[in-house]
Design a protein around this motif. Structure first.
Motif, PDB file in Angstrom:
ATOM      1  N   HIS A 139       0.792  -1.226   0.000  1.00 35.18           N
ATOM      2  CA  HIS A 139       0.000   0.000   0.000  1.00 35.18           C
ATOM      3  C   HIS A 139       0.828   1.281   0.000  1.00 35.18           C
ATOM      4  O   HIS A 139       0.309   2.343  -0.315  1.00 35.18           O
ATOM      5  N   VAL A 140       2.102   1.197   0.371  1.00 40.38           N
ATOM      6  CA  VAL A 140       2.927   2.408   0.476  1.00 40.38           C
ATOM      7  C   VAL A 140       4.120   2.347  -0.488  1.00 40.38           C
ATOM      8  O   VAL A 140       4.260   3.184  -1.384  1.00 40.38           O
ATOM      9  N   GLU A 141       4.993   1.357  -0.294  1.00 40.81           N
ATOM     10  CA  GLU A 141       6.232   1.309  -1.071  1.00 40.81           C
ATOM     11  C   GLU A 141       5.993   0.990  -2.545  1.00 40.81           C
ATOM     12  O   GLU A 141       6.556   1.652  -3.422  1.00 40.81           O
ATOM     13  N   LYS A 142       5.201  -0.032  -2.829  1.00 40.84           N
ATOM     14  CA  LYS A 142       4.998  -0.437  -4.228  1.00 40.84           C
ATOM     15  C   LYS A 142       4.282   0.632  -5.054  1.00 40.84           C
ATOM     16  O   LYS A 142       4.717   0.916  -6.178  1.00 40.84           O
ATOM     17  N   PRO A 143       3.192   1.240  -4.546  1.00 39.67           N
ATOM     18  CA  PRO A 143       2.578   2.282  -5.378  1.00 39.67           C
ATOM     19  C   PRO A 143       3.544   3.423  -5.700  1.00 39.67           C
ATOM     20  O   PRO A 143       3.593   3.906  -6.824  1.00 39.67           O
ATOM     21  N   ARG A 144       4.350   3.812  -4.725  1.00 48.39           N
ATOM     22  CA  ARG A 144       5.303   4.892  -4.969  1.00 48.39           C
ATOM     23  C   ARG A 144       6.363   4.462  -5.983  1.00 48.39           C
ATOM     24  O   ARG A 144       6.661   5.181  -6.938  1.00 48.39           O
ATOM     25  N   ALA A 145       6.925   3.268  -5.799  1.00 51.67           N
ATOM     26  CA  ALA A 145       7.967   2.793  -6.714  1.00 51.67           C
ATOM     27  C   ALA A 145       7.434   2.642  -8.136  1.00 51.67           C
ATOM     28  O   ALA A 145       8.096   3.040  -9.100  1.00 51.67           O
ATOM     29  N   HIS A 146       6.234   2.100  -8.286  1.00 50.16           N
ATOM     30  CA  HIS A 146       5.656   1.923  -9.624  1.00 50.16           C
ATOM     31  C   HIS A 146       5.308   3.273 -10.264  1.00 50.16           C
ATOM     32  O   HIS A 146       5.483   3.451 -11.468  1.00 50.16           O
ATOM     33  N   ALA A 147       4.818   4.214  -9.454  1.00 49.04           N
ATOM     34  CA  ALA A 147       4.509   5.553  -9.996  1.00 49.04           C
ATOM     35  C   ALA A 147       5.790   6.262 -10.424  1.00 49.04           C
ATOM     36  O   ALA A 147       5.835   6.891 -11.482  1.00 49.04           O
TER      37      ALA A 147
END
Length: 194
Positions: A126-134
């Protein structure tokens, strides 16, 4: 949690070597490298794999020119120094041929995560993956959260974060925006929760 942006735990090249050794030493060990921190990724259980199979069938039906690549390691984050392993990515069928363990994310239309039952699921998915993918510029991030019985669709990456997030409960239809352009009927997901 402290994000080590000025001094990662190790160089990306060193991480890749460690990840290769871990994968060979203990089949199924999957390591990721996000925000300069090494994290292990849980092995998927049967329901997790069934959800990926369900999504694969839908993608094949509506977008036969694409393939839902399972467990493909990608170069992540703004400067591609991170290494992530989404549960699946939607891209052209031969998009990653000849690229090795960690592929260029440019052809990816959507990254997919299905939550696991480990303790760091919320922070990671919910935090790290959305930021990394964005930061990487992946147009759509689909998160299927089995604990909350929700689907989150992140879209419109601006290089730092996704500007749009749409959350629906299992059982409701959810539209995956362009460039994916598929509507998911999610009632069946209720069968694959604990």
């Amino acid at each position: 949690m402290t994000v080590m942006t000025d001094r990662p735990h190790m160089l990306t090249e060193d991480f890749e070597a460690v990840a290769r050794i871990a994968a060979r030493a203990r089949e199924g060990t999957r390591l990721e490298f996000i925000d300069g921190v090494i994290r292990s990724k849980a092995m998927p259980d049967g329901d997790h794999q069934t959800i990926i199979e369900w999504l694969t069938r839908i993608c094949m039906q509506y977008r036969p020119e694409l393939w839902l690549h399972g467990g493909q390691g990608i170069k992540a984050e703004a400067y591609r120094g991170g290494r992530a392993i989404p549960d699946a990515v939607l891209a052209p069928s031969k998009a990653f041929a000849g690229q090795g363990d960690w592929v260029d994310p440019d052809p990816i239309l959507m990254a997919v995560e299905v939550t696991s039952w480990d303790s760091d699921t919320h922070r990671r998915d919910h935090v790290e993956k959305p930021r990394a993918h964005a930061e990487t510029g992946i147009p759509v991030y689909l998160l299927i959260d089995r604990a909350k019985c929700e689907i989150s669709v992140y879209s419109q990456p601006n290089g730092r974060r996704y500007e749009s997030t749409h959350i629906v409960a299992y059982g409701k239809d959810v539209e995956l925006p362009e460039p994916v352009g598929i509507t998911l009927q999610t009632e069946v997901l209720k069968d694959w929760v604990r």
